[in-house]
Design an enzyme around this catalytic site. Structure first.
Site: not given
Ligand code: PGA
Length: 252
Positions: A15-17, A99, A101, A169, A175, A210, A232
């Site tokens: 997931n590149w966000k 997600h 976010e 998640e 993150g 993470s 990330g």
């Molecule tokens: P992260 O993000 O691996 O940077 O913790 C995971 C995600 O938000 O899907």
């Protein structure tokens, strides 16, 4: 769609966000082996604007292209939005919905997530439906209730093992640099898996939060973990590949 043969494979989704550029995507593609190892499916969910370029750039790679959200409507006066059909027309086969976010930063409810997942299916794509508790839910011991309620309310009728995966998640792990512990992951995945089976909707469940090359093999070993959603660490081809390699060695 996810075929019978593909169901047994370990799914690693990046997931590149809101990160990346044509330049960094070109470098990523150059640094990634062309073929996914046997038993692994690779998906990269790009910012929408990079999807057509990603489609071209990944031409010789076994990588499927994903998006990070979509609107539930087919078309209309919805400035700035993109429909599932538009994504499908541009070669997208997976869409992340719900997600944390989006749930937190854009006030998306379970009902919104359900509508988006249904739109993803309507357009013939696969949905990655994200669920996960906040730190305070865990502190109060309510985390499993919160997670299962999200699963129940976010799953559209159209969800089946051919077109849907759940991504667990924990919000506090995303993150943070520290994934949840193996016991915490096992507990949540077992609860989700049991709920899905009791409700006659067995679906693969990915872990996200993470995930790194160093932690991937231990997490991949946990029962009911069918893949990873990686933020990330998916931006760098060697860490993305490291995660893939260590998971596949464990699973097969
Ligand atoms: P992260 O993000 O691996 O940077 O913790 C995971 C995600 O938000 O899907």
């Amino acid at each position: 769609m996810i075929s019978e043969a593909q169901k047994s494979t370990f799914l690693v989704v990046g997931n590149w966000k809101m990160n990346g550029s044509r330049e960094s995507l070109g470098q990523f593609v150059n640094g990634l082996p062309k073929k996914a190892p046997v038993g692994c499916r690779r998906v990269v969910c790009l910012p929408s604007i990079l999807i057509p370029f990603g489609q071209e750039t990944f031409e010789n790679h076994t990588v499927e292209i994903g998006a990070q959200t979509c609107n539930a409507e087919r078309f209309g006066a919805l400035t700035g939005e993109i429909s599932a059909e538009m994504l499908a027309e541009n070669g997208v086969s997976w869409v992340i919905v719900g997600h944390s976010e989006r749930r937190d930063g854009f006030s998306e409810t379970d009902a919104d997530v359900l509508g988006k997942a249904a739109a993803v299916h309507r357009a013939g794509m696969n949905a990655i439906i994200c669920v996960g508790e906040q730190q305070e839910d865990r502190a109060s011991g309510r985390h499993l209730d919160v997670i299962l309620q999200q699963v129940e309310r976010s799953l559209p009728k159209s969800a089946a093992s051919e077109n849907t995966v759940i991504a667990y998640e924990p919000v506090w792990a995303i993150g943070s640099g520290e994934s949840a512990s193996e016991d915490q992951i096992f507990e949540a995945h077992a609860a989700i898996d049991t709920w899905l089976k009791e409700n006659a909707r067995p679906l693969p469940v990915l872990y996200g939060g993470s995930v790194k090359p160093e932690s991937a093999s231990n997490i991949a070993k946990i029962q009911h973990v069918s893949g990873f959603l990686v933020g990330g660490a998916s931006l760098d081809p060697s860490s993305f590949q490291g995660i893939i390699k260590s998971s596949v060695e464990i699973v097969h």
